[in-house]
Design a protein around this motif. Sequence first.
Motif, PDB file in Angstrom:
ATOM      1  N   ILE A 195      73.084  46.058  53.785  1.00 22.43           N
ATOM      2  CA  ILE A 195      74.036  45.771  52.826  1.00 22.43           C
ATOM      3  C   ILE A 195      73.244  45.930  51.177  1.00 22.43           C
ATOM      4  O   ILE A 195      72.396  44.707  51.465  1.00 22.43           O
ATOM      5  CB  ILE A 195      75.062  45.102  52.880  1.00 22.43           C
ATOM      6  CG1 ILE A 195      75.720  45.118  54.065  1.00 22.43           C
ATOM      7  CG2 ILE A 195      76.212  44.804  51.599  1.00 22.43           C
ATOM      8  CD1 ILE A 195      76.832  44.052  54.478  1.00 22.43           C
ATOM      9  N   LEU A 196      73.510  46.535  50.345  1.00 18.60           N
ATOM     10  CA  LEU A 196      72.839  46.234  49.054  1.00 18.60           C
ATOM     11  C   LEU A 196      73.883  45.605  48.281  1.00 18.60           C
ATOM     12  O   LEU A 196      75.092  46.123  48.089  1.00 18.60           O
ATOM     13  CB  LEU A 196      72.422  47.390  48.358  1.00 18.60           C
ATOM     14  CG  LEU A 196      71.768  47.333  47.072  1.00 18.60           C
ATOM     15  CD1 LEU A 196      70.741  46.563  46.795  1.00 18.60           C
ATOM     16  CD2 LEU A 196      71.820  48.744  46.543  1.00 18.60           C
ATOM     17  N   THR A 249      69.884  42.902  50.975  1.00 14.30           N
ATOM     18  CA  THR A 249      69.112  42.972  49.705  1.00 14.30           C
ATOM     19  C   THR A 249      69.861  42.978  48.544  1.00 14.30           C
ATOM     20  O   THR A 249      71.115  43.414  48.491  1.00 14.30           O
ATOM     21  CB  THR A 249      68.575  44.453  49.840  1.00 14.30           C
ATOM     22  OG1 THR A 249      67.776  44.735  51.163  1.00 14.30           O
ATOM     23  CG2 THR A 249      67.499  44.650  48.827  1.00 14.30           C
ATOM     24  N   THR A 250      69.481  41.935  47.677  1.00 16.37           N
ATOM     25  CA  THR A 250      70.171  41.693  46.282  1.00 16.37           C
ATOM     26  C   THR A 250      69.257  42.384  45.338  1.00 16.37           C
ATOM     27  O   THR A 250      68.195  42.166  45.237  1.00 16.37           O
ATOM     28  CB  THR A 250      70.669  40.193  46.299  1.00 16.37           C
ATOM     29  OG1 THR A 250      69.215  39.568  46.244  1.00 16.37           O
ATOM     30  CG2 THR A 250      71.582  39.665  47.397  1.00 16.37           C
ATOM     31  N   VAL A 251      70.137  42.630  44.020  1.00 17.09           N
ATOM     32  CA  VAL A 251      69.328  43.069  42.853  1.00 17.09           C
ATOM     33  C   VAL A 251      70.348  42.423  41.745  1.00 17.09           C
ATOM     34  O   VAL A 251      71.790  42.090  42.007  1.00 17.09           O
ATOM     35  CB  VAL A 251      69.322  44.526  42.766  1.00 17.09           C
ATOM     36  CG1 VAL A 251      68.294  44.910  43.757  1.00 17.09           C
ATOM     37  CG2 VAL A 251      70.554  45.214  42.923  1.00 17.09           C
ATOM     38  N   GLY A 252      69.944  42.216  40.526  1.00 22.28           N
ATOM     39  CA  GLY A 252      70.611  41.758  39.592  1.00 22.28           C
ATOM     40  C   GLY A 252      71.342  42.619  38.704  1.00 22.28           C
ATOM     41  O   GLY A 252      72.189  42.100  37.770  1.00 22.28           O
ATOM     42  N   GLY A 255      72.913  47.160  38.042  1.00 23.61           N
ATOM     43  CA  GLY A 255      73.049  48.648  38.317  1.00 23.61           C
ATOM     44  C   GLY A 255      71.674  49.504  38.442  1.00 23.61           C
ATOM     45  O   GLY A 255      71.484  50.329  38.942  1.00 23.61           O
ATOM     46  N   LEU A 256      70.772  49.309  37.475  1.00 24.48           N
ATOM     47  CA  LEU A 256      69.693  50.029  37.199  1.00 24.48           C
ATOM     48  C   LEU A 256      68.681  49.526  38.594  1.00 24.48           C
ATOM     49  O   LEU A 256      68.127  50.523  39.051  1.00 24.48           O
ATOM     50  CB  LEU A 256      69.063  49.770  35.866  1.00 24.48           C
ATOM     51  CG  LEU A 256      69.717  50.300  34.747  1.00 24.48           C
ATOM     52  CD1 LEU A 256      68.914  49.621  33.404  1.00 24.48           C
ATOM     53  CD2 LEU A 256      69.809  51.746  34.577  1.00 24.48           C
ATOM     54  N   GLN A 257      68.707  48.362  38.799  1.00 19.96           N
ATOM     55  CA  GLN A 257      67.837  47.976  39.661  1.00 19.96           C
ATOM     56  C   GLN A 257      68.502  48.364  41.408  1.00 19.96           C
ATOM     57  O   GLN A 257      67.720  48.860  42.114  1.00 19.96           O
ATOM     58  CB  GLN A 257      67.651  46.470  40.130  1.00 19.96           C
ATOM     59  CG  GLN A 257      66.803  45.892  38.944  1.00 19.96           C
ATOM     60  CD  GLN A 257      67.153  44.508  38.890  1.00 19.96           C
ATOM     61  OE1 GLN A 257      67.727  43.772  39.783  1.00 19.96           O
ATOM     62  NE2 GLN A 257      66.276  43.567  38.019  1.00 19.96           N
ATOM     63  N   ALA A 258      69.570  48.482  41.264  1.00 22.57           N
ATOM     64  CA  ALA A 258      70.318  49.197  42.430  1.00 22.57           C
ATOM     65  C   ALA A 258      70.061  50.498  42.534  1.00 22.57           C
ATOM     66  O   ALA A 258      69.731  51.179  43.746  1.00 22.57           O
ATOM     67  CB  ALA A 258      71.854  48.875  42.503  1.00 22.57           C
TER      68      ALA A 258
END
Length: 128
Positions: free
Chosen positions: A4-5, A29-32, A34-37
């Motif tokens: 899961i992202l 996996t985590t990102v801060g 939408g661009l990183q996602a």
Amino acid sequence: MAHILIAEDDLSVQSFVSRALTHRGHKITTVGDGLQAKQLLKRQPFDLLISDVVMPGLDGIELALWVRDDYPDLPILLMTGYSAERQRAHNVDELICKVVTKPFTLQQICDTAESVAAAKGGPKERQN
């Protein structure tokens, strides 16, 4: 279990959701934002995208629009704490699987994420 992202700019919410789903056996996996996602989705497959609606850079609705064009089989779960944004998210129902309103409980986010992933056939390999 599912890979899961999570795209969420609020670190406390990101940590809460990540820990809850990790405890249920999912790989997270985590990102801060939408661009990183978007960049991460280009590099590796995921079984589910969980995204906040309101984020800097690329918000959750814009991310969902992009995902639907490039990865139409990837299920999307949106999270929001704003009633106006919830309505905006509901206006793109054909793009997303579910919208969950903050604040939510550990049980609610886990059950919703697992039902969305299961409805799309569970974990699978995607071709990028």
